[in-house]
Design a protein around this motif. Structure first.
Motif, PDB file in Angstrom:
ATOM      1  N   ARG A 268     -24.208  89.012  53.090  1.00  0.00           N
ATOM      2  CA  ARG A 268     -23.434  90.186  52.592  1.00  0.00           C
ATOM      3  C   ARG A 268     -23.557  90.747  51.731  1.00  0.00           C
ATOM      4  NH1 ARG A 268     -20.446  85.291  50.633  1.00  0.00           N
ATOM      5  NH2 ARG A 268     -20.685  85.629  48.759  1.00  0.00           N
ATOM      6  N   ARG A 269     -24.568  90.430  50.735  1.00  0.00           N
ATOM      7  CA  ARG A 269     -25.211  91.306  50.247  1.00  0.00           C
ATOM      8  C   ARG A 269     -25.983  92.838  50.766  1.00  0.00           C
ATOM      9  NH1 ARG A 269     -25.458  87.430  45.833  1.00  0.00           N
ATOM     10  NH2 ARG A 269     -27.529  86.910  46.561  1.00  0.00           N
ATOM     11  N   LEU A 270     -26.033  92.375  51.449  1.00  0.00           N
ATOM     12  CA  LEU A 270     -27.025  92.778  53.477  1.00  0.00           C
ATOM     13  C   LEU A 270     -25.958  93.841  53.669  1.00  0.00           C
ATOM     14  CD1 LEU A 270     -30.347  91.249  54.630  1.00  0.00           C
ATOM     15  CD2 LEU A 270     -30.452  92.814  53.272  1.00  0.00           C
ATOM     16  N   THR A 271     -25.043  93.346  54.365  1.00  0.00           N
ATOM     17  CA  THR A 271     -23.864  94.054  55.088  1.00  0.00           C
ATOM     18  C   THR A 271     -23.240  95.012  54.029  1.00  0.00           C
ATOM     19  OG1 THR A 271     -23.638  91.783  56.339  1.00  0.00           O
ATOM     20  CG2 THR A 271     -21.828  93.780  56.525  1.00  0.00           C
ATOM     21  N   VAL A 327     -43.837  93.347  50.125  1.00  0.00           N
ATOM     22  CA  VAL A 327     -43.481  93.965  48.616  1.00  0.00           C
ATOM     23  C   VAL A 327     -41.813  92.964  48.976  1.00  0.00           C
ATOM     24  CG1 VAL A 327     -44.762  95.596  48.002  1.00  0.00           C
ATOM     25  CG2 VAL A 327     -42.596  96.209  49.228  1.00  0.00           C
ATOM     26  N   SER A 328     -40.435  93.638  48.357  1.00  0.00           N
ATOM     27  CA  SER A 328     -39.152  93.556  48.390  1.00  0.00           C
ATOM     28  C   SER A 328     -39.080  94.445  49.755  1.00  0.00           C
ATOM     29  CB  SER A 328     -38.502  93.502  47.779  1.00  0.00           C
ATOM     30  OG  SER A 328     -36.914  93.886  47.856  1.00  0.00           O
ATOM     31  N   ARG A 329     -38.632  94.135  51.327  1.00  0.00           N
ATOM     32  CA  ARG A 329     -37.846  94.598  51.921  1.00  0.00           C
ATOM     33  C   ARG A 329     -36.705  95.520  51.206  1.00  0.00           C
ATOM     34  NH1 ARG A 329     -38.476  89.373  55.641  1.00  0.00           N
ATOM     35  NH2 ARG A 329     -40.842  90.080  56.206  1.00  0.00           N
ATOM     36  N   ARG A 330     -36.003  95.011  51.075  1.00  0.00           N
ATOM     37  CA  ARG A 330     -34.857  95.142  50.007  1.00  0.00           C
ATOM     38  C   ARG A 330     -34.399  96.614  49.052  1.00  0.00           C
ATOM     39  NH1 ARG A 330     -33.908  90.173  49.924  1.00  0.00           N
ATOM     40  NH2 ARG A 330     -31.335  89.224  51.455  1.00  0.00           N
ATOM     41  N   ARG A 331     -36.057  96.345  48.808  1.00  0.00           N
ATOM     42  CA  ARG A 331     -36.167  97.820  47.513  1.00  0.00           C
ATOM     43  C   ARG A 331     -36.477  98.543  48.607  1.00  0.00           C
ATOM     44  NH1 ARG A 331     -39.131  94.417  43.130  1.00  0.00           N
ATOM     45  NH2 ARG A 331     -38.026  93.372  41.663  1.00  0.00           N
ATOM     46  N   LEU A 441     -28.069  93.743  45.447  1.00  0.00           N
ATOM     47  CA  LEU A 441     -28.988  93.549  45.570  1.00  0.00           C
ATOM     48  C   LEU A 441     -29.503  92.991  44.311  1.00  0.00           C
ATOM     49  CD1 LEU A 441     -30.565  95.692  48.464  1.00  0.00           C
ATOM     50  CD2 LEU A 441     -29.088  93.517  49.086  1.00  0.00           C
ATOM     51  N   ARG A 442     -29.353  92.970  43.490  1.00  0.00           N
ATOM     52  CA  ARG A 442     -30.890  93.013  42.471  1.00  0.00           C
ATOM     53  C   ARG A 442     -31.090  91.436  41.787  1.00  0.00           C
ATOM     54  NH1 ARG A 442     -30.202  95.543  36.993  1.00  0.00           N
ATOM     55  NH2 ARG A 442     -31.095  97.412  38.032  1.00  0.00           N
ATOM     56  N   PRO A 443     -29.393  90.937  42.091  1.00  0.00           N
ATOM     57  CA  PRO A 443     -29.621  89.073  42.386  1.00  0.00           C
ATOM     58  C   PRO A 443     -30.942  88.287  43.078  1.00  0.00           C
ATOM     59  CG  PRO A 443     -27.308  89.768  42.035  1.00  0.00           C
ATOM     60  CD  PRO A 443     -28.066  90.780  42.304  1.00  0.00           C
TER      61      PRO A 443
END
Length: 449
Positions: A268-271, A327-331, A441-443
């Motif tokens: 959900r956060r990614l979307t 590393v983090s993909r989201r970052r 995305l931080r959590p």
């Protein structure tokens, strides 16, 4: 390469535990799909390279009219992505069939542009073409996710996107050559594009496996049996390990199961973030039109502008995909949008001329390398294997619908205020969206999976 359907598909699947056996970071299935995307992207980018100039300069459409066309490019495909991903999962992971329908539909639409000379007809053809793209995108990314080892998904998507971008690099070159070599250039571009798209469909049929299982699996003959815990693979087997038939699911996932994936907080956060940032991402075509006007580039050089983006994307897709695995993909996804914001700033700055155009294209290509395959790899890590198609479709649908909205809004803003003012407003909104997305995305501390 190998013929995808030249072997028996009836097999049991066990993990490959042979000593010293290391699965390839980039399986053959990924390379085959990359070849299909490379060829198809040559065809698609031939059209993309000439379409803005064709409809604005050739047919005399306003920026708002082009915004409608560009919105169709993003919006119509988005509406069928979820259906494509769900159908592929529901069919027992028959992703190749759904993807093949999508590739075939797009191939048929290319020569139909020869008959399109008005906005309604062009809109209808583009809608059908984007429907094909929408159908194929999620099943294709699901096949890559299933074929690649979880810890190497970023690299696998990077390799695929690099091959895809090679097609994007070659497409404008082919369009440029056709325009220079023919009298009725646009019609020739549309005809050649259709022929190339047909080749891509043929490669899909011949070289992409019909069924994909989780990476690291080998197949056993049905007659072979082993005690529990002592499963031993046969001495030899035909086809790569990732090209065998998986066990059929006990119950095909229903549409509500696909939509219900949004109950997963990570997905959900990614979307939400993909959609939020998509709302402030200017269409490539609009960006190229701004660059052409601000840089006073001759019209015949316009098809070459996507080459800068594609070249940088090609160079950075694999290394940034591998970096995303460590590393983090989201970052990295968020950092890519920061790079895009720098590109918008350069367009708005007093610095003009060829060096400024090159700098913007470099930043634009880096943005795609840090976001496109990286987002798909991040999505693959938060949904189960049996829902890979629907999971990929949910995220990409949210992003594509947001970009559809942005195209319409940007076209209207350009018509009302001018291109520079419209871009300034969009850049400010992108900065705010990036800050909000970083908090959303931080959590979730991503572990490559």
């Amino acid at each position: 390469m190998y013929l995808a359907d030249s072997r028996s598909t009836k097999a049991a699947v066990v993990p490959d535990t042979r000593p010293g056996r290391r699965p390839a970071a980039v399986p053959g299935t990924v390379l085959a799909l990359g070849a299909v995307s490379l060829i198809t992207d040559i065809s698609s980018e031939m059209i993309t390279a000439v379409l803005p100039l064709y409809v604005v300069a050739g047919l005399g459409l306003s920026p708002l009219g082009f915004g409608l066309l560009d919105g169709i490019n993003n919006g119509v495909g988005a509406l069928v992505r979820l259906a494509g991903g769900h159908l592929a999962d529901r069919g027992g992971r028959r992703h190749k069939i759904v993807a093949g329908i999508g590739y075939g539909l797009s191939a048929v639409c290319k020569p139909l542009l020869l008959l399109a000379h008005t906005l309604p007809v062009i809109s209808a053809v583009l809608a059908a073409d984007r429907t094909g793209k929408g159908l194929r995108t999620a099943p294709r990314d699901a096949m890559i996710s299933l074929a690649a080892e979880p810890e190497h998904r970023g690299r696998a998507f990077g390799v695929h996107r690099a091959m895809d971008t090679t097609g994007a690099l070659l497409g404008p070159l082919v369009a440029f050559a056709v325009l220079r070599a023919t009298v009725d250039g646009y019609d020739a571009v549309f005809a050649v594009s259709g022929c190339i798209a047909a080749v891509g469909v043929l490669v899909l049929v011949l070289f992409v496996p019909r069924h994909i299982t989780s990476a690291g699996a080998v197949r056993l003959p049905e007659s072979h049996s082993s005690p529990a815990g002592a499963a031993r693979p046969p001495e030899s087997h035909s086809g790569p390990a990732d090209a065998v038939r998986p066990p059929e699911p006990a119950r095909p996932p229903a549409l509500r199961d696909s939509i219900g994936l949004l109950r997963r907080p990570e997905l959900r956060r990614l979307t939400v973030c993909a959609a939020l940032l998509g709302l402030t991402t200017v269409s490539d075509s609009f960006l190229y039109l701004l660059l052409q006007r601000e840089g006073d580039l001759p019209a015949h050089l316009f098809p070459l502008l996507p080459l800068g983006t594609a070249a940088v994307f090609l160079l950075l897709a694999v290394p940034l995909g591998a970096l995303a695995d460590r590393v983090s993909r989201r970052r990295l996804f968020l950092a890519g949008h920061g790079v895009l914001l720098l590109g918008y700033g350069l367009v708005l700055s007093p610095w003009h001329g060829v060096p400024a155009v090159v700098a913007v294209l470099v930043l634009h290509g880096a943005f795609y390398a840090a976001t496109d395959g990286v987002l798909a790899a991040a999505t693959a890590g938060v949904v189960p294997a049996e829902h890979q198609g629907a999971g990929q479709a949910l995220v990409s649908t949210g992003q594509a619908l947001a970009r559809f909205t942005c195209s319409l809004a940007f076209g209207a803003a350009w018509s009302l205020w001018g291109g520079q003012t419209a871009l300034a407003v969009t850049a400010a909104a992108l900065a705010v969206s990036a800050v909000v997305a970083s908090f959303v995305l931080r959590p979730a501390n991503e572990v490559p999976a």
